[in-house]
Write an enzyme that holds these catalytic residues in place. Structure first.
Site, PDB file in Angstrom:
ATOM      1  N   CYS A 130       0.834  -1.203   0.000  1.00 43.39           N
ATOM      2  CA  CYS A 130       0.000   0.000   0.000  1.00 43.39           C
ATOM      3  C   CYS A 130       0.866   1.250   0.000  1.00 43.39           C
ATOM      4  CB  CYS A 130      -0.928  -0.010   1.214  1.00 43.39           C
ATOM      5  SG  CYS A 130      -1.996   1.439   1.335  1.00 43.39           S
ATOM      6  N   CYS A 133      -0.443   4.070   2.274  1.00 45.70           N
ATOM      7  CA  CYS A 133      -0.172   3.824   3.696  1.00 45.70           C
ATOM      8  C   CYS A 133       1.289   4.094   4.052  1.00 45.70           C
ATOM      9  CB  CYS A 133      -0.490   2.378   4.062  1.00 45.70           C
ATOM     10  SG  CYS A 133      -2.106   1.779   3.553  1.00 45.70           S
ATOM     11  N   ASP A 134       2.214   3.626   3.215  1.00 48.01           N
ATOM     12  CA  ASP A 134       3.615   3.532   3.617  1.00 48.01           C
ATOM     13  C   ASP A 134       4.586   4.360   2.798  1.00 48.01           C
ATOM     14  OD1 ASP A 134       2.793   1.639   5.514  1.00 48.01           O
ATOM     15  OD2 ASP A 134       3.054  -0.023   4.122  1.00 48.01           O
TER      16      ASP A 134
END
Length: 304
Positions: A130, A133-134
């Site tokens: 992701c 997300c990261d």
């Protein structure tokens, strides 16, 4: 007899349980793991409102704690099937069958894996599924994106705002993504390509990823490449096997709902990553959980 049974205790399921329980309904959650779902696999969360950063397991427990106050019943089990008997729904697990007036499906989705050596070992240690997300954790690093579809190319473009460079590796000699996305990727000076190739192994040290071993599928040539992070996007699989007989999914298995989270089966709802939708994030899951949790209250008021 439960007023509602929720299948899955990720952020969507726990929010639905909270809203339903606050409406004085009898609520049960059936789960085969710890509360939190995929949040438990995320070391740092920086895009959830109210927290500058928080670990996935910590946020999971913060969401879980209020459910104990409202006596939400937690049931360990693996759901095999769901039967809609009109006003009554039967949820069949490996060990027993439960009855409820409504069912909320919050079973989520699983990232499709490469199934290569090192993938599991370095997940959350440089291997991610992701970019939203990261991505911010990989500033000024050389990154690898695995895949050639819309999601992989979108992810690669997104990562260029953080990365020193982004390389897309694809098993074919052309991308499968929409042409407009391809044009953007080809025009971006930070994006490079490795064609006709697959990742054979993910390598790293004691702490994190250091690179990959790649095989050219046409020539058989093996080569090594150094990367600070690897983003795998070869698709996701919905966890919806227990509802295949209900006719509420599309051909790929994603559950179809309206904006009230209702499926085509009366009294059966779906929320979170198992739904057919574009954005799969904690924030969207929480919103859908609130809608469904309130929705089952109104459904029960009208039908019972």
């Amino acid at each position: 007899m439960y007023d509602t049974l929720i299948i899955g205790s990720g952020p969507a399921g726990m929010t639905a349980a909270l809203y339903a329980a606050r409406s004085n309904l009898k609520v049960g959650i059936i789960e085969q793991g710890a509360p939190g779902g995929q949040m438990n696999n995320t070391s740092e969360i920086e895009n959830y409102p109210g927290y500058e950063h928080i670990s996935g397991p910590e946020l999971s427990m913060k969401m879980y704690e209020p459910l104990e106050k409202f006596n939400v019943e937690h049931i360990y089990g693996i759901v095999q099937s769901i039967e809609n008997e009109g006003l009554i729904k039967r949820v069949v697990t490996e060990d027993e069958t439960f009855e409820a007036k409504t069912v909320i499906l919050a079973t989520g989705a699983k990232y499709r894996l490469l199934d290569v050596p090192g993938e599991e070992e370095y997940t959350s240690r440089g291997v991610s599924y992701c970019a939203v997300c990261d991505g911010a954790f990989f500033r000024n690093q050389d990154l690898l994106v695995v895949g050639g579809g819309d999601s992989a190319v979108e992810e690669a473009i997104y990562l260029t705002q953080f990365a020193k460079s982004v390389t897309i590796i694809h098993r074919r000699d052309e991308l499968r993504a929409q042409k407009i996305l391809q044009d953007r990727a080809f025009a971006n000076e930070k994006i490079k390509f490795i064609w006709d190739s697959v990742v054979k192994e993910i390598k790293g040290g004691d702490v994190k990823v250091s690179g990959v071993t790649v095989e050219n599928v046409k020539t058989g040539e093996i080569s090594g490449h150094e990367f600070g992070g690897i983003f795998i996007y070869v698709g996701m699989n919905p966890v919806s096997n227990m509802v295949t007989g209900l006719g509420i999914t599309d051909e790929a298995g994603w559950i179809l709902t309206n904006n009230k989270m209702e499926t085509s089966q009366s009294g059966i709802y779906a929320i979170g990553d198992v739904r057919q939708k574009d954005l799969r994030q904690i924030a969207t899951a929480v919103g859908e959980g609130a809608i469904a949790g309130q929705g089952v209250y109104h459904y029960i008021t009208e039908h019972f």
